[in-house]
Design a protein around this motif. Structure first.
Motif, PDB file in Angstrom:
ATOM      1  N   PHE A  49       3.464 -10.299   5.222  1.00 12.92           N
ATOM      2  CA  PHE A  49       3.153  -9.482   4.050  1.00 12.92           C
ATOM      3  C   PHE A  49       3.732  -8.076   4.211  1.00 12.92           C
ATOM      4  CE2 PHE A  49       0.287  -6.984   1.258  1.00 12.92           C
ATOM      5  CZ  PHE A  49       0.575  -7.638   0.070  1.00 12.92           C
ATOM      6  N   GLY A  50       3.725  -7.571   5.449  1.00 17.24           N
ATOM      7  CA  GLY A  50       4.333  -6.272   5.730  1.00 17.24           C
ATOM      8  C   GLY A  50       5.816  -6.269   5.410  1.00 17.24           C
ATOM      9  N   ARG A  51       6.504  -7.362   5.754  1.00 17.53           N
ATOM     10  CA  ARG A  51       7.933  -7.463   5.431  1.00 17.53           C
ATOM     11  C   ARG A  51       8.147  -7.491   3.923  1.00 17.53           C
ATOM     12  NH1 ARG A  51       7.669 -10.674  10.059  1.00 17.53           N
ATOM     13  NH2 ARG A  51       7.454 -12.603   8.866  1.00 17.53           N
ATOM     14  N   LEU A  52       7.262  -8.191   3.203  1.00 21.54           N
ATOM     15  CA  LEU A  52       7.342  -8.219   1.744  1.00 21.54           C
ATOM     16  C   LEU A  52       7.140  -6.811   1.183  1.00 21.54           C
ATOM     17  CD1 LEU A  52       7.482  -9.803  -0.947  1.00 21.54           C
ATOM     18  CD2 LEU A  52       5.010 -10.092  -0.770  1.00 21.54           C
ATOM     19  N   ALA A  53       6.144  -6.100   1.727  1.00 17.42           N
ATOM     20  CA  ALA A  53       5.878  -4.728   1.284  1.00 17.42           C
ATOM     21  C   ALA A  53       7.067  -3.815   1.601  1.00 17.42           C
ATOM     22  CB  ALA A  53       4.603  -4.197   1.926  1.00 17.42           C
ATOM     23  N   GLU A  54       7.742  -4.113   2.715  1.00 20.43           N
ATOM     24  CA  GLU A  54       8.916  -3.321   3.085  1.00 20.43           C
ATOM     25  C   GLU A  54      10.026  -3.495   2.055  1.00 20.43           C
ATOM     26  OE1 GLU A  54      11.516  -2.481   7.131  1.00 20.43           O
ATOM     27  OE2 GLU A  54      10.166  -4.194   7.048  1.00 20.43           O
ATOM     28  N   GLN A  55      10.121  -4.684   1.471  1.00 20.59           N
ATOM     29  CA  GLN A  55      11.147  -4.966   0.462  1.00 20.59           C
ATOM     30  C   GLN A  55      10.745  -4.458  -0.917  1.00 20.59           C
ATOM     31  OE1 GLN A  55      11.614  -9.200   0.706  1.00 20.59           O
ATOM     32  NE2 GLN A  55      12.454  -9.117   2.784  1.00 20.59           N
ATOM     33  N   ASP A  56       9.439  -4.377  -1.169  1.00 19.35           N
ATOM     34  CA  ASP A  56       8.959  -3.951  -2.477  1.00 19.35           C
ATOM     35  C   ASP A  56       7.912  -2.847  -2.291  1.00 19.35           C
ATOM     36  OD1 ASP A  56       7.996  -3.570  -5.017  1.00 19.35           O
ATOM     37  OD2 ASP A  56       7.500  -5.673  -5.375  1.00 19.35           O
ATOM     38  N   PRO A  57       8.335  -1.591  -2.438  1.00 19.35           N
ATOM     39  CA  PRO A  57       7.428  -0.454  -2.220  1.00 19.35           C
ATOM     40  C   PRO A  57       6.200  -0.447  -3.127  1.00 19.35           C
ATOM     41  CG  PRO A  57       9.701   0.285  -2.549  1.00 19.35           C
ATOM     42  CD  PRO A  57       9.673  -1.188  -2.808  1.00 19.35           C
ATOM     43  N   ALA A  58       6.207  -1.240  -4.167  1.00 19.02           N
ATOM     44  CA  ALA A  58       5.084  -1.232  -5.110  1.00 19.02           C
ATOM     45  C   ALA A  58       3.764  -1.581  -4.434  1.00 19.02           C
ATOM     46  CB  ALA A  58       5.357  -2.201  -6.259  1.00 19.02           C
ATOM     47  N   PHE A  59       3.790  -2.466  -3.430  1.00 16.86           N
ATOM     48  CA  PHE A  59       2.551  -2.866  -2.752  1.00 16.86           C
ATOM     49  C   PHE A  59       1.899  -1.676  -2.050  1.00 16.86           C
ATOM     50  CE2 PHE A  59       4.807  -6.944  -2.968  1.00 16.86           C
ATOM     51  CZ  PHE A  59       3.826  -7.727  -3.553  1.00 16.86           C
ATOM     52  N   ASP A  60       2.673  -1.019  -1.188  1.00 13.08           N
ATOM     53  CA  ASP A  60       2.136   0.135  -0.461  1.00 13.08           C
ATOM     54  C   ASP A  60       1.756   1.268  -1.399  1.00 13.08           C
ATOM     55  OD1 ASP A  60       2.107  -0.583   2.237  1.00 13.08           O
ATOM     56  OD2 ASP A  60       4.235  -0.188   2.458  1.00 13.08           O
ATOM     57  N   LYS A  61       2.630   1.576  -2.311  1.00  8.67           N
ATOM     58  CA  LYS A  61       2.391   2.718  -3.201  1.00  8.67           C
ATOM     59  C   LYS A  61       1.158   2.510  -4.067  1.00  8.67           C
ATOM     60  CE  LYS A  61       7.006   4.583  -3.054  1.00  8.67           C
ATOM     61  NZ  LYS A  61       8.150   5.097  -3.775  1.00  8.67           N
ATOM     62  N   MET A  62       0.913   1.257  -4.474  1.00  9.36           N
ATOM     63  CA  MET A  62      -0.282   0.959  -5.256  1.00  9.36           C
ATOM     64  C   MET A  62      -1.535   1.205  -4.425  1.00  9.36           C
ATOM     65  SD  MET A  62      -1.900  -2.683  -6.391  1.00  9.36           S
ATOM     66  CE  MET A  62      -1.796  -3.079  -4.670  1.00  9.36           C
ATOM     67  N   ILE A  63      -1.554   0.704  -3.189  1.00  8.22           N
ATOM     68  CA  ILE A  63      -2.712   0.874  -2.313  1.00  8.22           C
ATOM     69  C   ILE A  63      -2.925   2.357  -2.004  1.00  8.22           C
ATOM     70  CG2 ILE A  63      -3.597   0.433   0.019  1.00  8.22           C
ATOM     71  CD1 ILE A  63      -2.159  -2.328  -0.186  1.00  8.22           C
ATOM     72  N   ASP A  64      -1.849   3.060  -1.661  1.00  6.14           N
ATOM     73  CA  ASP A  64      -1.950   4.483  -1.315  1.00  6.14           C
ATOM     74  C   ASP A  64      -2.412   5.329  -2.502  1.00  6.14           C
ATOM     75  OD1 ASP A  64      -1.048   3.814   1.216  1.00  6.14           O
ATOM     76  OD2 ASP A  64       1.042   4.283   0.753  1.00  6.14           O
ATOM     77  N   ALA A  65      -1.844   5.067  -3.676  1.00  5.52           N
ATOM     78  CA  ALA A  65      -2.217   5.836  -4.874  1.00  5.52           C
ATOM     79  C   ALA A  65      -3.675   5.597  -5.241  1.00  5.52           C
ATOM     80  CB  ALA A  65      -1.303   5.474  -6.041  1.00  5.52           C
ATOM     81  N   ARG A  66      -4.097   4.349  -5.147  1.00  2.00           N
ATOM     82  CA  ARG A  66      -5.487   4.028  -5.490  1.00  2.00           C
ATOM     83  C   ARG A  66      -6.457   4.699  -4.519  1.00  2.00           C
ATOM     84  NH1 ARG A  66      -9.097   3.866  -8.818  1.00  2.00           N
ATOM     85  NH2 ARG A  66     -10.744   2.351  -8.585  1.00  2.00           N
ATOM     86  N   GLN A  67      -6.120   4.656  -3.248  1.00  2.00           N
ATOM     87  CA  GLN A  67      -6.969   5.277  -2.238  1.00  2.00           C
ATOM     88  C   GLN A  67      -7.055   6.784  -2.479  1.00  2.00           C
ATOM     89  OE1 GLN A  67      -5.616   5.110   1.895  1.00  2.00           O
ATOM     90  NE2 GLN A  67      -7.645   4.422   2.476  1.00  2.00           N
ATOM     91  N   LYS A  68      -5.948   7.408  -2.751  1.00  2.00           N
ATOM     92  CA  LYS A  68      -5.922   8.851  -3.000  1.00  2.00           C
ATOM     93  C   LYS A  68      -6.727   9.211  -4.252  1.00  2.00           C
ATOM     94  CE  LYS A  68      -2.846  12.752  -3.547  1.00  2.00           C
ATOM     95  NZ  LYS A  68      -1.629  13.340  -3.092  1.00  2.00           N
ATOM     96  N   GLU A  69      -6.544   8.425  -5.297  1.00  2.00           N
ATOM     97  CA  GLU A  69      -7.257   8.673  -6.557  1.00  2.00           C
ATOM     98  C   GLU A  69      -8.767   8.604  -6.359  1.00  2.00           C
ATOM     99  OE1 GLU A  69      -8.059   5.989 -10.451  1.00  2.00           O
ATOM    100  OE2 GLU A  69      -5.952   6.193  -9.881  1.00  2.00           O
ATOM    101  N   ILE A  70      -9.222   7.572  -5.661  1.00  2.00           N
ATOM    102  CA  ILE A  70     -10.656   7.413  -5.401  1.00  2.00           C
ATOM    103  C   ILE A  70     -11.163   8.573  -4.547  1.00  2.00           C
ATOM    104  CG2 ILE A  70     -12.398   6.016  -4.220  1.00  2.00           C
ATOM    105  CD1 ILE A  70     -10.658   3.549  -4.988  1.00  2.00           C
ATOM    106  N   ALA A  71     -10.425   8.903  -3.503  1.00  2.00           N
ATOM    107  CA  ALA A  71     -10.845   9.958  -2.568  1.00  2.00           C
ATOM    108  C   ALA A  71     -10.971  11.304  -3.264  1.00  2.00           C
ATOM    109  CB  ALA A  71      -9.858  10.058  -1.416  1.00  2.00           C
ATOM    110  N   GLU A  72     -10.068  11.586  -4.153  1.00  2.00           N
ATOM    111  CA  GLU A  72     -10.083  12.892  -4.806  1.00  2.00           C
ATOM    112  C   GLU A  72     -11.074  12.968  -5.962  1.00  2.00           C
ATOM    113  OE1 GLU A  72      -5.984  13.859  -5.566  1.00  2.00           O
ATOM    114  OE2 GLU A  72      -5.623  14.286  -3.449  1.00  2.00           O
ATOM    115  N   SER A  73     -11.574  11.816  -6.399  1.00  2.00           N
ATOM    116  CA  SER A  73     -12.511  11.827  -7.524  1.00  2.00           C
ATOM    117  C   SER A  73     -13.971  11.755  -7.071  1.00  2.00           C
ATOM    118  CB  SER A  73     -12.216  10.650  -8.458  1.00  2.00           C
ATOM    119  OG  SER A  73     -12.536   9.424  -7.838  1.00  2.00           O
TER     120      SER A  73
END
Length: 181
Positions: A49-73
């Motif tokens: 799955f990490g290799r898939l995420a490496e090919q498609d940044p959408a996976f990581d960026k979605m998780i990171d953005a969601r985590q940041k959004e929750i943390a800041e709210s």
């Protein structure tokens, strides 16, 4: 209060985060658990799955953005994840957990029910390399740069209650009235 807990796989970030969330009645969000759940939903091993995420940044960026959004709210939150210290700009306390690779591998074998240490080492080192490449590419973050953290703890020789007590003291000092410090 916003607290981030980061570290490499098997360093104890989830255990410490759960301790702190329970002890202080904080909400906890975990990038690693979200990532593992996504891998499971795609019927893939973590490395695959990490290799898939490496090919498609959408996976990581979605998780990171969601985590940041929750943390800041929210207030009174523990944000656990490799990049949480980098992603949560307004964290009151940023913690990095360290443990030697041998110690981390023993924990990973137990936690992930991997057959042996050699297999765990191969999977873990591939995962760490894959993640480091992605973090550099997506965000220009060097995961080994610990300069942003307020506390760095070696978890090899400390149990969860001992680590928790150290962080409990830091939280108490941060929340104490200024004239009492």
């Amino acid at each position: 209060m916003r607290i981030t807990v980061s570290g490499l796989p098997g360093s104890g970030t989830t255990s410490l985060s759960r301790y702190l969330a329970e002890r202080h009645n904080f909400t906890m969000i975990s990038a690693g658990e979200v990532f593992r759940q996504c891998a499971k939903e795609h019927n893939m091993e973590l490395a695959e799955f990490g290799r898939l995420a490496e090919q498609d940044p959408a996976f990581d960026k979605m998780i990171d953005a969601r985590q940041k959004e929750i943390a800041e709210s929210k207030d009174n939150i523990i944000v656990e994840g490799r990049l949480s210290g980098w992603m949560v700009d307004k964290a009151d306390l940023k913690i990095w957990l360290f443990a030697p690779i041998e110690c981390r591998l023993e924990r990973i074998v137990f936690r992930d029910q991997i057959a042996d240490l050699e297999t765990a080492k191969k999977i873990t080192l591939e995962r760490e390399h894959c993640e480091a490449v992605r973090y550099r590419q997506y965000y220009e973050i060097e995961i080994g740069d610990l300069s942003i953290y307020h506390i760095i703890l070696n978890t090899q020789h400390w149990g969860i209650n001992d680590l928790g007590a150290i962080v409990d003291t830091a939280i108490a000092r941060l929340t104490a009235p200024k004239n009492a410090a």
